[in-house]
Design a protein around this motif. Sequence first.
Motif, PDB file in Angstrom:
ATOM      1  N   PHE A 237       0.833  -1.193   0.000  1.00 22.42           N
ATOM      2  CA  PHE A 237       0.000   0.000   0.000  1.00 22.42           C
ATOM      3  C   PHE A 237       0.875   1.253   0.000  1.00 22.42           C
ATOM      4  O   PHE A 237       0.589   2.218  -0.722  1.00 22.42           O
ATOM      5  CB  PHE A 237      -0.928   0.019   1.221  1.00 22.42           C
ATOM      6  N   GLY A 238       1.936   1.243   0.800  1.00 25.42           N
ATOM      7  CA  GLY A 238       2.820   2.397   0.855  1.00 25.42           C
ATOM      8  C   GLY A 238       3.450   2.713  -0.487  1.00 25.42           C
ATOM      9  O   GLY A 238       3.575   3.886  -0.869  1.00 25.42           O
TER      10      GLY A 238
ATOM     11  N   GLY B  58      -3.567  -0.951   3.476  1.00 28.15           N
ATOM     12  CA  GLY B  58      -3.078  -0.008   4.465  1.00 28.15           C
ATOM     13  C   GLY B  58      -4.052   0.204   5.608  1.00 28.15           C
ATOM     14  O   GLY B  58      -5.247  -0.096   5.494  1.00 28.15           O
ATOM     15  N   LEU B  59      -3.533   0.712   6.703  1.00 32.06           N
ATOM     16  CA  LEU B  59      -4.335   1.098   7.860  1.00 32.06           C
ATOM     17  C   LEU B  59      -3.889   2.479   8.325  1.00 32.06           C
ATOM     18  O   LEU B  59      -2.705   2.810   8.253  1.00 32.06           O
ATOM     19  CB  LEU B  59      -4.150   0.114   9.024  1.00 32.06           C
TER      20      LEU B  59
ATOM     21  N   HIS C  69      10.904   0.159   1.666  1.00 35.35           N
ATOM     22  CA  HIS C  69       9.840   1.006   1.136  1.00 35.35           C
ATOM     23  C   HIS C  69      10.078   2.476   1.502  1.00 35.35           C
ATOM     24  O   HIS C  69      10.487   2.790   2.610  1.00 35.35           O
ATOM     25  CB  HIS C  69       8.485   0.557   1.693  1.00 35.35           C
ATOM     26  N   THR C  70       9.794   3.354   0.548  1.00 33.63           N
ATOM     27  CA  THR C  70       9.922   4.782   0.819  1.00 33.63           C
ATOM     28  C   THR C  70       8.859   5.235   1.808  1.00 33.63           C
ATOM     29  O   THR C  70       9.137   6.028   2.710  1.00 33.63           O
ATOM     30  CB  THR C  70       9.792   5.577  -0.495  1.00 33.63           C
TER      31      THR C  70
ATOM     32  N   LEU D 180       1.490   1.329   7.147  1.00 35.06           N
ATOM     33  CA  LEU D 180       0.720   1.666   8.333  1.00 35.06           C
ATOM     34  C   LEU D 180       0.846   3.164   8.576  1.00 35.06           C
ATOM     35  O   LEU D 180       1.953   3.696   8.645  1.00 35.06           O
ATOM     36  CB  LEU D 180       1.219   0.900   9.561  1.00 35.06           C
ATOM     37  N   GLY D 181      -0.289   3.835   8.695  1.00 33.84           N
ATOM     38  CA  GLY D 181      -0.269   5.268   8.883  1.00 33.84           C
ATOM     39  C   GLY D 181      -0.985   5.690  10.147  1.00 33.84           C
ATOM     40  O   GLY D 181      -1.508   4.857  10.897  1.00 33.84           O
TER      41      GLY D 181
END
Length: 295
Positions: free
Chosen positions: A13-14, A156-157, A204-205, A209-210
């Motif tokens: 997702f990221g 993603g969350l 990953h850039t 998880l956000g």
Amino acid sequence: MSHDPSAATALSFGDRLDAVFSARGPLCVGIDPHAWLLTDWGLPDSAAGAESFGRTVVEACAGQAGIVKPQVAFYERFGSAGYAALERVLADARAAGLLVIADVKRGDLGTSAEAYGQAWLSGGSPLEVDAITVNAYMGVGSLAAVIGQAERESKGLFLLAATSNPEAEAIQQAVVAGGGQAGLTVAGAIFQDVAARNAEHPAHTIGSLGVVLGATLDLAAFGVDLAVAPARAITPILAPGFGHQGAKVADVRNLYGGYAQGVIVSESRSVLSAGPRRIAETIARRVLEAGAARG
């Protein structure tokens, strides 16, 4: 950018969020069919009205903005008909190649939390989206099943950390007692937990998880330190509060410091109030403003 389920399994997702940032910028358009907005739009306050509203917003975003955020509550209020309407809105968004964050704010324990994840994150589910908002009131660990599913499904969350409603201040600024995070605020502890999990994937850039951090807040008062971000696997931030609530897009860097490159600029009423005839041109203008602020 097309929404291909097979491609979703290859990219986190990221990574997909990072691609959207590069192609379309950080603007996220809310899909919030308030009763008063439906009236302003000349639509009935019904599931059919909410469906027409949502599909019009999606059409206006297609080819312009890259992210939409339907507020599920405004569909849920119509019961099963509302969910059927939402499913059609989500199908349109997937077909348009938009990244979809469902604002569901789910939070529970064990198999109940897992079931919420299955509803919203499972490939092929009629409610399938790219990410959901979740509530960690019972501890980030209570969401383990949903976090695991999000990783497996390349979804993603976004965990609520510091929200813009004044009622949340006392709880989110409260200091955590005991454990490895003792002395941190609740908001700071959630942010650090999420950042640590993203750090486990340094290739990953942007992490998958956000957190939700309101743009109208003094985040330092909530114990959230954004001065310096990690070189990679930056924690993405879903940032409500721009537009109608008073935060200015031009201030993204001042508000979010080292994490500015991972900020999703969320706007709802300031865009939706333009009405069905002017929403496309309003979105086009906001896309340019948000892109310029990100740099």
